[in-house]
Design a protein around this motif. Structure first.
Motif, PDB file in Angstrom:
ATOM      1  N   UNK A  46     -67.930  57.235  15.894  1.00  0.00           N
ATOM      2  CA  UNK A  46     -66.980  57.265  14.826  1.00  0.00           C
ATOM      3  C   UNK A  46     -65.566  57.735  15.014  1.00  0.00           C
ATOM      4  N   UNK A  47     -65.433  58.840  15.802  1.00  0.00           N
ATOM      5  CA  UNK A  47     -64.063  59.222  16.141  1.00  0.00           C
ATOM      6  C   UNK A  47     -63.243  58.095  16.972  1.00  0.00           C
ATOM      7  N   UNK A  48     -63.985  57.716  17.939  1.00  0.00           N
ATOM      8  CA  UNK A  48     -63.443  56.599  18.643  1.00  0.00           C
ATOM      9  C   UNK A  48     -62.854  55.228  17.741  1.00  0.00           C
ATOM     10  N   UNK A  49     -63.727  54.924  16.679  1.00  0.00           N
ATOM     11  CA  UNK A  49     -63.359  53.806  15.856  1.00  0.00           C
ATOM     12  C   UNK A  49     -62.442  54.200  14.938  1.00  0.00           C
ATOM     13  N   UNK A  50     -62.187  55.269  14.541  1.00  0.00           N
ATOM     14  CA  UNK A  50     -61.123  56.104  13.636  1.00  0.00           C
ATOM     15  C   UNK A  50     -59.961  56.046  14.676  1.00  0.00           C
ATOM     16  N   UNK A  51     -59.806  56.608  15.496  1.00  0.00           N
ATOM     17  CA  UNK A  51     -58.933  56.559  16.510  1.00  0.00           C
ATOM     18  C   UNK A  51     -58.133  55.199  16.844  1.00  0.00           C
ATOM     19  N   UNK A  52     -59.049  54.364  17.175  1.00  0.00           N
ATOM     20  CA  UNK A  52     -58.330  52.830  17.620  1.00  0.00           C
ATOM     21  C   UNK A  52     -57.769  52.378  16.437  1.00  0.00           C
ATOM     22  N   UNK A  95     -62.651  54.394   6.918  1.00  0.00           N
ATOM     23  CA  UNK A  95     -63.665  53.443   6.796  1.00  0.00           C
ATOM     24  C   UNK A  95     -64.558  52.801   8.059  1.00  0.00           C
ATOM     25  N   UNK A  96     -63.339  52.465   8.890  1.00  0.00           N
ATOM     26  CA  UNK A  96     -63.890  51.891  10.261  1.00  0.00           C
ATOM     27  C   UNK A  96     -64.620  52.972  10.932  1.00  0.00           C
ATOM     28  N   UNK A  97     -63.995  54.214  11.026  1.00  0.00           N
ATOM     29  CA  UNK A  97     -64.808  55.304  11.638  1.00  0.00           C
ATOM     30  C   UNK A  97     -66.276  55.649  11.133  1.00  0.00           C
ATOM     31  N   UNK A  98     -66.261  55.586   9.852  1.00  0.00           N
ATOM     32  CA  UNK A  98     -67.804  55.810   9.069  1.00  0.00           C
ATOM     33  C   UNK A  98     -68.566  54.534   9.691  1.00  0.00           C
ATOM     34  N   UNK A  99     -68.042  53.453   9.561  1.00  0.00           N
ATOM     35  CA  UNK A  99     -68.995  52.171   9.852  1.00  0.00           C
ATOM     36  C   UNK A  99     -69.405  52.421  11.415  1.00  0.00           C
ATOM     37  N   UNK A 100     -68.153  52.850  12.442  1.00  0.00           N
ATOM     38  CA  UNK A 100     -68.631  52.799  13.538  1.00  0.00           C
ATOM     39  C   UNK A 100     -69.708  54.083  14.034  1.00  0.00           C
ATOM     40  N   UNK A 131     -53.176  50.487  13.283  1.00  0.00           N
ATOM     41  CA  UNK A 131     -52.456  50.571  12.027  1.00  0.00           C
ATOM     42  C   UNK A 131     -50.990  51.251  12.224  1.00  0.00           C
ATOM     43  N   UNK A 132     -50.595  52.166  12.880  1.00  0.00           N
ATOM     44  CA  UNK A 132     -49.539  52.633  13.295  1.00  0.00           C
ATOM     45  C   UNK A 132     -48.499  51.661  13.819  1.00  0.00           C
ATOM     46  N   UNK A 133     -49.113  50.834  14.916  1.00  0.00           N
ATOM     47  CA  UNK A 133     -48.439  49.890  15.480  1.00  0.00           C
ATOM     48  C   UNK A 133     -47.936  48.818  14.741  1.00  0.00           C
TER      49      UNK A 133
END
Length: 127
Positions: free
Chosen positions: A112-118, A74-79, A123-125
Protein backbone atom coordinates in the motif's frame (compact mmCIF):
# COMPACT_ATOMS: atom_id res chain seq x y z
CA UNK A 1 -0.50 20.21 -4.20
CA UNK A 2 2.90 21.44 -3.20
CA UNK A 3 3.37 23.65 -6.26
CA UNK A 4 0.11 25.48 -5.68
CA UNK A 5 0.61 26.28 -1.99
CA UNK A 6 0.89 29.81 -0.70
CA UNK A 7 3.12 30.43 2.31
CA UNK A 8 2.18 33.12 4.82
CA UNK A 9 4.89 33.68 7.46
CA UNK A 10 3.43 34.18 10.93
CA UNK A 11 5.80 37.09 11.54
CA UNK A 12 4.23 38.83 8.55
CA UNK A 13 0.64 38.11 9.49
CA UNK A 14 -1.00 35.97 12.15
CA UNK A 15 -4.42 35.19 10.76
CA UNK A 16 -7.25 32.76 10.66
CA UNK A 17 -10.35 33.19 8.56
CA UNK A 18 -13.55 33.62 10.53
CA UNK A 19 -15.53 30.45 10.02
CA UNK A 20 -12.50 28.24 9.29
CA UNK A 21 -12.89 24.91 11.08
CA UNK A 22 -10.10 22.83 12.55
CA UNK A 23 -10.10 19.42 10.87
CA UNK A 24 -8.34 16.09 10.82
CA UNK A 25 -9.17 15.65 7.12
CA UNK A 26 -6.11 15.94 4.91
CA UNK A 27 -2.42 15.20 5.19
CA UNK A 28 -0.88 17.22 7.98
CA UNK A 29 2.62 17.14 6.47
CA UNK A 30 4.10 18.02 9.85
CA UNK A 31 1.63 20.82 10.60
CA UNK A 32 0.54 21.53 14.19
CA UNK A 33 -3.07 22.02 13.10
CA UNK A 34 -5.05 22.16 9.91
CA UNK A 35 -8.21 23.99 9.00
CA UNK A 36 -10.80 24.01 6.24
CA UNK A 37 -12.77 26.93 4.90
CA UNK A 38 -14.80 25.67 1.95
CA UNK A 39 -12.27 24.28 -0.52
CA UNK A 40 -9.42 26.14 1.18
CA UNK A 41 -7.06 23.87 3.15
CA UNK A 42 -4.89 25.71 5.69
CA UNK A 43 -1.98 24.07 7.51
CA UNK A 44 -0.52 25.82 10.55
CA UNK A 45 3.16 25.37 11.43
CA UNK A 46 5.23 27.05 14.15
CA UNK A 47 6.54 29.76 11.82
CA UNK A 48 4.04 29.88 8.95
CA UNK A 49 0.73 28.95 7.37
CA UNK A 50 0.56 26.97 4.12
CA UNK A 51 -2.64 27.33 2.08
CA UNK A 52 -3.96 25.62 -1.03
CA UNK A 53 -7.32 25.12 -2.66
CA UNK A 54 -8.73 21.64 -3.14
CA UNK A 55 -11.01 20.89 -6.08
CA UNK A 56 -13.54 19.23 -3.77
CA UNK A 57 -14.27 19.85 -0.09
CA UNK A 58 -13.78 16.48 1.67
CA UNK A 59 -16.39 17.36 4.28
CA UNK A 60 -19.06 17.50 1.57
CA UNK A 61 -17.83 14.78 -0.82
CA UNK A 62 -15.08 12.57 0.66
CA UNK A 63 -14.96 10.16 -2.29
CA UNK A 64 -14.87 12.99 -4.83
CA UNK A 65 -12.06 14.60 -2.84
CA UNK A 66 -10.06 11.37 -2.90
CA UNK A 67 -10.60 10.93 -6.64
CA UNK A 68 -9.76 14.50 -7.65
CA UNK A 69 -7.42 15.78 -4.91
CA UNK A 70 -5.81 12.70 -3.36
CA UNK A 71 -5.87 9.77 -5.83
CA UNK A 72 -2.68 8.44 -4.26
CA UNK A 73 -4.70 7.43 -1.19
CA UNK A 74 -7.11 5.38 -3.32
CA UNK A 75 -4.26 3.74 -5.23
CA UNK A 76 -2.47 2.95 -1.96
CA UNK A 77 -5.62 1.35 -0.53
CA UNK A 78 -6.21 -0.65 -3.71
CA UNK A 79 -2.59 -1.85 -3.73
CA UNK A 80 -2.81 -2.78 -0.05
CA UNK A 81 -5.99 -4.80 -0.55
CA UNK A 82 -4.95 -6.52 -3.77
CA UNK A 83 -1.33 -7.08 -2.78
CA UNK A 84 -2.08 -8.49 0.64
CA UNK A 85 -4.80 -10.76 -0.73
CA UNK A 86 -2.31 -12.22 -3.19
CA UNK A 87 0.36 -12.70 -0.54
CA UNK A 88 -2.15 -14.22 1.89
CA UNK A 89 -3.35 -16.70 -0.75
CA UNK A 90 0.22 -17.86 -1.39
CA UNK A 91 0.97 -18.20 2.32
CA UNK A 92 -2.31 -19.99 3.13
CA UNK A 93 -1.32 -22.69 0.69
CA UNK A 94 1.96 -23.22 2.55
CA UNK A 95 1.62 -22.16 6.20
CA UNK A 96 -0.60 -21.65 9.20
CA UNK A 97 -3.30 -18.98 9.56
CA UNK A 98 -1.28 -17.17 12.24
CA UNK A 99 1.61 -16.60 9.85
CA UNK A 100 -0.74 -15.65 7.03
CA UNK A 101 -2.37 -12.89 9.10
CA UNK A 102 0.97 -11.35 10.08
CA UNK A 103 2.36 -11.66 6.58
CA UNK A 104 -0.83 -10.33 5.02
CA UNK A 105 -0.81 -7.32 7.35
CA UNK A 106 2.85 -6.57 6.73
CA UNK A 107 2.49 -7.01 2.98
CA UNK A 108 -0.58 -4.75 2.86
CA UNK A 109 1.34 -1.99 4.66
CA UNK A 110 4.38 -2.30 2.39
CA UNK A 111 2.51 -2.72 -0.90
CA UNK A 112 0.00 0.00 0.00
CA UNK A 113 2.77 2.43 0.87
CA UNK A 114 4.63 1.66 -2.35
CA UNK A 115 1.48 2.26 -4.41
CA UNK A 116 0.75 5.48 -2.50
CA UNK A 117 4.33 6.78 -2.86
CA UNK A 118 4.58 5.97 -6.56
CA UNK A 119 1.25 7.63 -7.33
CA UNK A 120 2.16 10.73 -5.28
CA UNK A 121 5.45 11.08 -7.20
CA UNK A 122 3.66 10.73 -10.54
CA UNK A 123 0.99 13.23 -9.45
CA UNK A 124 3.63 15.76 -8.32
CA UNK A 125 5.56 15.29 -11.56
CA UNK A 126 2.50 16.16 -13.68
CA UNK A 127 1.52 19.21 -11.63
Amino acid sequence: MPGDEIEVPKELREFMLEGAEETFLGQKNGAKKQYRYGNLHIREYDEKFLLHTDKIDPRKDPIGHLVHDAPEVLVGLACAIFGSSQVTKKILNNNSKKKSFASGLLSSIIIGYLGYSATKKIKNYWE
